[in-house]
Design an enzyme around this catalytic site. Structure first.
Site, PDB file in Angstrom:
ATOM      1  N   HIS A  15       9.879 -43.345 -11.232  1.00  0.00           N
ATOM      2  CA  HIS A  15      10.710 -42.142 -11.186  1.00  0.00           C
ATOM      3  C   HIS A  15      12.012 -42.394 -11.911  1.00  0.00           C
ATOM      4  O   HIS A  15      12.517 -43.520 -11.933  1.00  0.00           O
ATOM      5  CB  HIS A  15      10.969 -41.692  -9.743  1.00  0.00           C
TER       6      HIS A  15
ATOM      7  N   HIS B 145       6.636 -45.589  -7.011  1.00  0.00           N
ATOM      8  CA  HIS B 145       6.013 -44.641  -7.951  1.00  0.00           C
ATOM      9  C   HIS B 145       7.089 -44.401  -8.992  1.00  0.00           C
ATOM     10  O   HIS B 145       8.210 -43.976  -8.642  1.00  0.00           O
ATOM     11  CB  HIS B 145       5.627 -43.348  -7.213  1.00  0.00           C
TER      12      HIS B 145
END
Ligand code: AMP
Length: 113
Positions: A99, A97
């Site tokens: 980041h 994800h």
């Protein structure tokens, strides 16, 4: 995404130490800090990595970079800091994800790789 660790953190299903939040961005302390300040900044929409940024979702990247100076200021990083995103296998990305790591609170090593 239901099996994504950071989606679960954003949803509050897994605990985190929040340092900043708005409608597009969530920021929390890294569980294994590599510097005195180590914050992760993530988009609230699931984007797998920097390689998944496109015309439809790049607003999230802008919103993250608008948030970063606010987070840095609130963390007392007036002398500078580093922003890193790891991407894919060779980039050693462990959580899929998007980041951005904010690292600071000390003089960081010059080496990047
Ligand atoms: P990366 O290796 O760039 O994908 O970074 C993933 C980061 O997520 C690592 O620095 C981990 O320490 C951090 N991390 C993994 N699980 C958690 C968690 N539950 N809460 C906070 N940080 C985490």
């Amino acid at each position: 995404m239901s099996d994504c660790l950071f989606c679960k953190i954003i949803a509050g299903e897994i605990p985190s130490t929040k340092v900043y939040e708005n409608d597009a961005v969530y920021a929390f302390r890294d569980i294994a800090p590599m510097a005195p300040v180590h914050v992760l900044v993530v988009p609230k929409e699931h984007i797998p990595s920097a390689d998944g940024v496109n015309e439809q979702n790049s607003t999230y990247v802008a919103r993250i970079f608008e948030a970063i100076p606010k987070i840095a200021a609130s963390e007392g990083l007036s002398n500078g800091y580093r922003v890193i995103t790891n991407c894919g296998e060779d980039g050693c990305q462990s959580v899929k994800h998007l980041h951005f790591h904010i690292l600071g609170g000390k003089k960081l090593p010059e080496t990047m790789a």
